[in-house]
Design an enzyme around this catalytic site. Structure first.
Site, PDB file in Angstrom:
ATOM      1  CD  GLU A 277      -2.713  -1.207   2.533  1.00 44.97           C
ATOM      2  OE1 GLU A 277      -3.908  -1.451   2.418  1.00 44.97           O
ATOM      3  OE2 GLU A 277      -2.165  -1.031   3.641  1.00 44.97           O
TER       4      GLU A 277
HETATM    5  C1  TNX Z   1      -4.553  -3.907   4.424  1.00 45.06           C
HETATM    6  S1  TNX Z   1      -3.182  -6.182   3.677  1.00 45.06           S
HETATM    7  C2  TNX Z   1      -3.281  -3.763   4.953  1.00 45.06           C
HETATM    8  C3  TNX Z   1      -3.145  -3.345   6.343  1.00 45.06           C
HETATM    9  C4  TNX Z   1      -4.462  -3.181   7.020  1.00 45.06           C
HETATM   10  C5  TNX Z   1      -5.398  -4.264   6.585  1.00 45.06           C
HETATM   11  C6  TNX Z   1      -6.703  -4.265   7.297  1.00 45.06           C
HETATM   12  C7  TNX Z   1      -1.973  -5.319   3.788  1.00 45.06           C
HETATM   13  C8  TNX Z   1      -0.723  -5.861   3.318  1.00 45.06           C
HETATM   14  N1  TNX Z   1      -2.120  -4.103   4.319  1.00 45.06           N
HETATM   15  O1  TNX Z   1      -2.387  -2.161   6.413  1.00 45.06           O
HETATM   16  O2  TNX Z   1      -4.263  -3.250   8.383  1.00 45.06           O
HETATM   17  O3  TNX Z   1      -5.625  -4.114   5.202  1.00 45.06           O
HETATM   18  O4  TNX Z   1      -7.439  -5.405   7.025  1.00 45.06           O
END
Ligand code: TNX
Length: 521
Positions: A326
């Site tokens: 992300e």
């Molecule tokens: C996505 S999945 C994220 C996290 C969040 C999560 C909540 C991923 C690699 N990153 O930063 O906590 O969703 O479900």
């Protein structure tokens, strides 16, 4: 010769159970093969011993673990003795050259004379003890003396895992979890033969591990959490204590320092890490993707070299997780540049790199054994195109599978769940079980997959009881997907075995969700 009902793989379980006078024990994860032996069973008494066949420290550790489990509830002394001609009425633990069982498998034979557990490694013996535990009455889990009988049904089990990486992840960054809470989770996941605990140690909301060369990360960056609570961090001594406890449970700790995004706690602690030289305030909300380290500053790489260096020294396992998810505020060219400099830093400290799926965009190399953790939302049964998974595999990078709509334990079960998120949909117990790593992606074969992992993100989870509510009953299903053969796995059969775990969790005080999908014992 004693006839028995043969459960090869899993397919025969329901009918064997319905027709046989000897019920098939309900074990999770399902063993590779289990023969019940009618008329044979072993009952522990105050004379029963735990016999070890060698002076190996690993075997002694497993024997001590078994004794520690069974002494309080049975009230029996269960002394650990050296195996020998005169020793009977025993649970014997023995290292044996059984190459077909690999590095984690075991063989367990229960007959009137005793219990024989054999494995090529101490890890295999430990997993065998977890199976033996489920063959004993649920009240063996009690910390106070209970009434017997302590009968183990006659079985011959031969068992080994499908995948070598069977992980759970705990996000200690969004909310902090104490050493005791981490240890309790280790107790719980090791029951289901999970062998990796991935600790998400840093994020926008908190930095949870003391780094001596950058002390403000923990003391300032760790001083709060989602919602503005007090946060916290592990001292290096405490982290080492968690690592040691995990090792005693044959679990490898994989520490994660998330980057280049999910870094607000670090950026708030050291102004120099920011491109504009200004430290942002600490963050206690739940947005993602807004932070980024400064990719063009040399101090950024000095920072990761120091942090990963200290962490590598504290971590016996071969992997360091660098995050990589992300990174919405890091342009792609910067992202690639950053990871291309980060991977050699991990290797320079003697570790392999694992990152979230997005790292496949960079020039990551499969050798050394780099891993990409895939968190895509996927059907799970009908293979789908996943460009990042394909890119990883083309670079020789193996995958850890964590499909968010099946394996994310922070997803709500349904609209009534008191905690959790639902951005990947609601994840019922059935949904968490009904998928397979080999049927996730087009063009990805089982050889490209190292294993499975069940993450728990903690934006909405503030203590271990809330974590337990999300993990149980779903985590054992992910553990089974990682351990048991694919052939014959079915929800209808699985749910009858899962039902038998309920009384055990009740005795242990695990705050599990009594999902109406299961007819609990
Ligand atoms: C996505 S999945 C994220 C996290 C969040 C999560 C909540 C991923 C690699 N990153 O930063 O906590 O969703 O479900």
């Amino acid at each position: 010769i004693l006839a028995g009902s043969v459960v090869a793989g899993l397919a025969a379980a329901p009918s064997a159970q319905a027709d046989s006078a000897t019920p098939v024990p309900r074990i999770v994860p399902a063993p590779v093969s289990m023969n019940t032996v009618p008329g044979q069973s072993f009952t522990l008494t105050r004379h029963t011993k735990i016999a070890v066949g060698s002076r190996s420290a690993g075997v002694a550790g497993v024997a001590a673990f078994l004794a520690g489990l069974a002494r309080p509830s049975t009230g029996y002394p269960l002394p650990v003795v050296r195996a020998g001609a005169g020793v009977h009425d025993a649970i014997s633990l023995r290292l044996a050259a059984l190459p077909r069982l690999g590095t984690e498998g075991y063989r367990l034979t229960v007959s009137r004379g005793g219990v024989r557990l054999e494995a090529p490694t101490a890890a295999g013996l430990f997993h065998g003890v977890q199976t033996l535990r489920q063959l004993l009455p649920a009240k063996v889990e009690s910390h106070s003396a209970q009434r017997g009988p302590w009968t183990v049904p006659g079985v011959a089990i031969s068992d080994y895992p499908r995948f070598s990486w069977r992980g759970a992840m705990l996000d200690v960054a969004r909310h902090f979890f104490t050493v005791d809470e981490a240890k309790r989770y280790i107790d719980e996941i090791s029951m289901y033969k999970i062998n990796v605990l991935h600790l998400h140690l840093s994020d926008d909301q908190g930095w949870r591990i003391a780094i001596k060369s950058w002390p403000r990360l923990a003391t300032y960056g760790g001083s709060t959490e989602v919602g503005g609570g007090a946060g916290g961090y592990y001292t290096q001594k405490q982290y080492t204590d968690i690592v040691r406890y995990a090792t005693q449970h044959f679990i490898t700790i994989v520490p994660e320092i998330d980057s280049p995004s999910h870094t607000n706690a670090a950026l708030a602690s050291y102004a120099d890490l920011n491109c504009d030289g200004k430290a942002p305030p600490l963050y206690t909300g739940t947005s993602v993707g807004f932070s980024s380290v400064c990719v063009d500053k040399d101090i950024t790489y000095k920072f990761f070299d120091d942090v990963i260096g200290e962490l590598a020294k504290l971590t016996p396992g071969s992997y360091v997780h660098v995050g990589g998810d992300e990174a919405h505020s890091t342009p792609l060219t910067d992202y690639v540049k950053f990871l291309d400099r980060l991977q050699p830093i991990v290797h320079a400290h003697g570790k392999n790199m694992i990152g979230w799926n997005e790292i496949a965009q960079a020039d990551v190399q499969g050798s050394p054994a780099t891993l990409a953790q895939n968190w895509s939302v996927l059907d799970g049964n009908t293979p789908a195109d996943d460009p990042l998974a394909t890119a990883a595999v083309q670079k020789g990078v193996q995958l850890i599978t964590s499909p968010a709509n099946h394996a994310y334990l922070d997803m709500q079960y349904d609209a009534n769940s008191p905690y959790g998120l639902h951005w990947a949909g609601y994840v019922s117990v059935q949904k968490s079980y009904q998928w397979d790593p080999a049927t996730l992606f087009n063009g990805v074969t089982e050889q490209n997959i190292r294993g499975v992992e069940a993450p728990i993100w903690s934006e909405t989870l503030t203590n271990i009881h809330e974590v337990e509510y999300m993990a149980f009953p779903r985590l054992p299903g992910i553990a089974e997907i990682g351990w048991s053969p694919r052939a014959g796995r079915s929800w209808d059969e699985y749910r009858t075995r899962l039902a038998a775990q309920g009384p055990r969790w009740t005795v242990m005080g695990i705050n599990f969700y009594r999902s109406p999908e299961i007819s609990w014992d």
